[in-house]
Design an enzyme around this catalytic site. Structure first.
Site, short mmCIF file in Angstrom:
data_model
loop_
_atom_site.label_atom_id
_atom_site.label_comp_id
_atom_site.label_asym_id
_atom_site.label_seq_id
_atom_site.Cartn_x
_atom_site.Cartn_y
_atom_site.Cartn_z
N GLY A 169 21.85 26.11 26.47
CA GLY A 169 23.16 25.94 27.48
C GLY A 169 22.74 26.95 28.28
O GLY A 169 23.65 26.40 29.98
N GLY A 403 13.61 0.54 55.64
CA GLY A 403 14.79 0.90 54.88
C GLY A 403 14.89 3.01 55.26
O GLY A 403 15.52 2.91 55.79
C1 HXC Z 1 21.94 37.51 19.10
C2 HXC Z 1 18.80 37.77 19.87
C3 HXC Z 1 19.40 36.55 20.46
C4 HXC Z 1 20.41 35.87 20.31
C5 HXC Z 1 17.25 37.42 20.99
N1 HXC Z 1 18.21 38.31 19.92
N2 HXC Z 1 18.43 36.11 20.58
N3 HXC Z 1 20.54 38.17 19.40
N4 HXC Z 1 21.57 36.32 20.17
N5 HXC Z 1 20.56 34.52 20.91
C6 HXC Z 1 18.16 39.22 19.75
C7 HXC Z 1 16.66 39.64 18.23
O1 HXC Z 1 17.59 39.81 16.64
C8 HXC Z 1 15.95 41.17 19.08
O2 HXC Z 1 17.06 42.00 18.28
C9 HXC Z 1 15.82 40.84 20.20
O3 HXC Z 1 17.31 40.00 20.69
C10 HXC Z 1 14.52 40.44 21.25
O4 HXC Z 1 14.70 39.32 20.26
P1 HXC Z 1 12.61 38.84 19.61
O5 HXC Z 1 13.34 37.76 19.29
O6 HXC Z 1 12.49 39.89 19.23
O7 HXC Z 1 12.39 38.57 21.32
P2 HXC Z 1 11.26 37.62 21.36
O8 HXC Z 1 9.78 37.55 20.64
O9 HXC Z 1 11.00 37.99 22.86
O10 HXC Z 1 11.58 36.12 21.25
C11 HXC Z 1 12.89 36.03 22.50
C12 HXC Z 1 13.80 34.47 22.10
C13 HXC Z 1 14.15 33.97 20.60
C14 HXC Z 1 12.43 33.48 22.47
C15 HXC Z 1 14.23 34.12 22.86
O11 HXC Z 1 14.99 35.58 20.43
C16 HXC Z 1 14.90 33.86 20.58
O12 HXC Z 1 14.71 32.09 19.93
N6 HXC Z 1 16.16 34.20 20.35
C17 HXC Z 1 17.33 32.54 20.13
C18 HXC Z 1 17.49 31.88 21.27
C19 HXC Z 1 18.57 30.50 20.50
O13 HXC Z 1 18.55 29.48 20.01
N7 HXC Z 1 19.37 31.06 21.39
C20 HXC Z 1 20.67 30.33 21.28
C21 HXC Z 1 20.61 28.98 21.66
S1 HXC Z 1 21.76 27.70 21.99
P3 HXC Z 1 16.51 43.19 17.61
O14 HXC Z 1 17.40 44.34 17.38
O15 HXC Z 1 15.06 43.75 16.94
O16 HXC Z 1 15.54 43.79 18.96
C22 HXC Z 1 23.50 28.84 23.39
C23 HXC Z 1 24.11 27.91 23.59
C24 HXC Z 1 25.07 28.18 24.98
O17 HXC Z 1 22.67 29.35 24.29
C25 HXC Z 1 25.55 26.70 25.19
C26 HXC Z 1 26.48 26.93 26.07
C27 HXC Z 1 27.15 25.38 26.75
#
Ligand code: HXC
Length: 516
Positions: A169, A403
């Site tokens: 989102g 057009g």
């Molecule tokens: C909590 C999170 C997080 C999240 C990352 N972190 N995403 N913590 N909630 N959504 C934290 C990790 O645990 C990690 O903590 C630090 O941030 C860095 O993340 P990494 O994975 O180590 O970094 P990287 O390898 O660069 O990968 C980044 C990333 C990946 C691609 C963004 O973290 C990821 O896929 N995150 C989840 C993405 C996701 O699915 N989000 C939800 C989307 S749904 P530490 O402590 O190790 O530093 C959504 C709904 C919204 O957003 C709807 C609105 C309408």
């Protein structure tokens, strides 16, 4: 003194976000930290940070034991070239910049202030999406931001830079803003990432190919600008801000102009090739007439058959929309129509006059375009032009057929001053197509090829004499004047000067129903 030391220490701790190790990791990926980005963006020393000591309130999954000052976003205000702007920058070093309830409150606070003060909002996005440990409060936070994006639309300019992941989102807040800028590396946007795509559709695709800057700048049109790196992106934001007003009640700043308003550009008299099917680059025309040849192109890699962007005429910021004969002959298709329509609506919402340069053979025919909704998208462009009340000057350089002629800021869509070069051809269609329709039956009955060729040539010349010029349209007053190409800069500036006092309002209504 202890209390002051306590404050200094707390500030020091807050400035480290998620800690030096995570800042170093950010640097190792070629990324800057949130405060570094803000400092690059704003005039030196102008940043006033707010909510530095906010922390999250989540007690799920042991999160109450892990708190960081600022909670993953840096917010505040400062100036760009002395003009006030409100900013937020997500801090990837704190829970991956993920959005919590409190982070949303901070972003909403800065947006509310921008609305109250009538100043642009610039968001720097670098976030893993909704903070997973928080659940629904994070989702509610997103929706609070979305609603503010929507209400601020058309009131204050909103600009989104994507400096990291932007998934789920999270993509929708930038999508609701006026301009999205992405960097070549580390910047991606998608509703679902490659892993989910694979599990749902079995498609295997890389992050870059699914939602990188190149894709969004050229294929989807989601991104308006593609920058080489973060510094380049920030300088693009500063340049963009220079062309736009603070809010919908103001006008863009007028810059000092050292390029003579009456500069004559001889090369324009010969820029149109004799062969009507030969292309030329419309950007050469744009560069020849704008102040110091400057032009900030928007959507440069997307739907290149139409060129849109900002320039100045005698120091006054102006939006330019121009057909590009050098790409697909400048034809209007679905993407070109929606690209130009969106740009026109931005200009109209923010009091930026519009210059249209016309050389268009028509709308692109065929099932591909029809199935993709060229009727709706073309109508969108027509709607945007017809609804716009800002000063509108149109110059027809060559073709203006069918057009597409009506759509491209014609007199009847309230074009204020419509000029044409002597090379203009304003007609229902080109000569060969017209003769095929009008004389097809006669031609098909002719057996002698020489007789046939002679007949076609005669009829084509007759048609060209009538329509392959601007004078038929000028005789009806649809074209206000036929101008020498070399004088275009001067005539355009004079037209916009005359339009400075223009007053035009649309009928009162809740809102229009543009064909979306
Ligand atoms: C909590 C999170 C997080 C999240 C990352 N972190 N995403 N913590 N909630 N959504 C934290 C990790 O645990 C990690 O903590 C630090 O941030 C860095 O993340 P990494 O994975 O180590 O970094 P990287 O390898 O660069 O990968 C980044 C990333 C990946 C691609 C963004 O973290 C990821 O896929 N995150 C989840 C993405 C996701 O699915 N989000 C939800 C989307 S749904 P530490 O402590 O190790 O530093 C959504 C709904 C919204 O957003 C709807 C609105 C309408």
């Amino acid at each position: 003194m202890d209390k002051i030391k306590q404050l200094v220490d707390k500030r020091e701790e807050a400035r480290l976000g998620g800690g030096q190790k995570r800042i170093d990791s950010q640097h190792s990926k070629g990324k800057f930290a949130a405060r570094e980005r803000i400092n690059m963006l704003l005039d030196e020393g102008s940043f006033e940070e707010l909510d530095m000591f906010v922390t999250h309130r989540c007690v799920n999954f042991g999160l109450e034991k892990e708190k960081y000052y600022g909670d993953g976003v840096v917010i505040g205000h400062g100036t760009i070239d002395g003009r006030s702007v409100y900013v937020f920058a997500q801090d990837f070093t704190v829970f991956g910049g993920s959005l919590s309830e409190t982070m949303a409150l901070k972003i909403c606070k800065v947006m509310d202030l921008a609305m109250k003060m009538g100043a642009p909002v610039i968001g720097i996005n670098d976030s893993g999406g909704a903070r997973i440990q928080e659940g629904v409060t994070a989702l509610a936070g997103y929706a609070e931001i979305f609603e503010r994006n929507i209400l601020a639309s058309g009131v204050v300019p909103q600009i989104s830079a994507i400096f990291g992941p932007c998934a789920g989102g999270a993509v929708y807040s930038p999508a609701l803003t006026d301009f999205i800028l992405m960097t070549e590396e580390n910047s991606y946007m998608f509703v679902t990432g490659p892993k989910v795509v694979k599990s749902v559709t079995n498609e295997v695709i890389s992050t870059e190919d699914l939602g990188g800057a190149r894709i969004h700048a050229s294929k989807s049109g989601v991104a308006h600008f593609r920058a080489e790196n973060e510094q380049d992106c920030i300088s693009k934001i500063r340049e963009l801000v220079s062309y736009i007003p603070q809010n919908n009640m103001e006008e863009a700043p007028v810059m000092e102009c050292n390029d003579p308003a009456d500069r004559v550009e001889e090369a324009l008299n010969t820029i149109i090739p004799d062969d009507p099917n030969k292309p030329y680059d419309i950007k050469n025309v744009i560069n020849a007439i704008t102040d110091n040849g400057q032009f900030m192109e928007v959507h440069a890699d997307f739907a290149k058959n139409v060129v849109v962007g900002f320039a100045r005429f005698n120091g006054v910021s102006t939006g330019i929309i121009a057909n590009q004969p050098a790409f697909l002959a400048g034809v209007l298709d679905c993407n070109a129509s929606r690209k130009a329509a969106r740009f026109i609506r931005f200009c109209d919402a923010f009091n930026i006059p519009i210059l249209t340069l016309v050389d268009v053979p028509g709308f692109l025919p065929g099932s591909g375009q029809e199935y993709a909704g060229i009727i709706t998208h073309g109508a969108k462009l027509m709607f945007a032009y017809g609804e716009a009340t800002v000063p509108k000057v149109t110059v027809t350089l060559r073709k203006s057929y069918g057009g597409a002629h009506c759509v491209m800021s014609s007199k009847q869509l309230r074009g204020d001053f419509n000029y044409a070069w002597p090379t203009a051809e304003i007609a229902v269609m080109g000569a060969s197509g017209a003769i095929e329709v009008l004389e097809g039956r006669t031609i098909s009955k002719m057996e002698d090829p020489a007789e046939k060729a002679k007949f076609i040539e005669e009829k084509t010349n007759e048609y060209k004499d009538k329509f392959a010029n601007p004078y038929m349209a000028a005789s009806y007053g649809y074209i206000d004047d036929v101008i020498e190409p070399r004088n275009t800069r001067f005539r355009v500036i004079r037209a916009f000067q005359a339009l400075q006092t223009k007053k035009l309002a649309n009928p009162l209504k809740k809102h229009s129903n543009i064909p979306l």
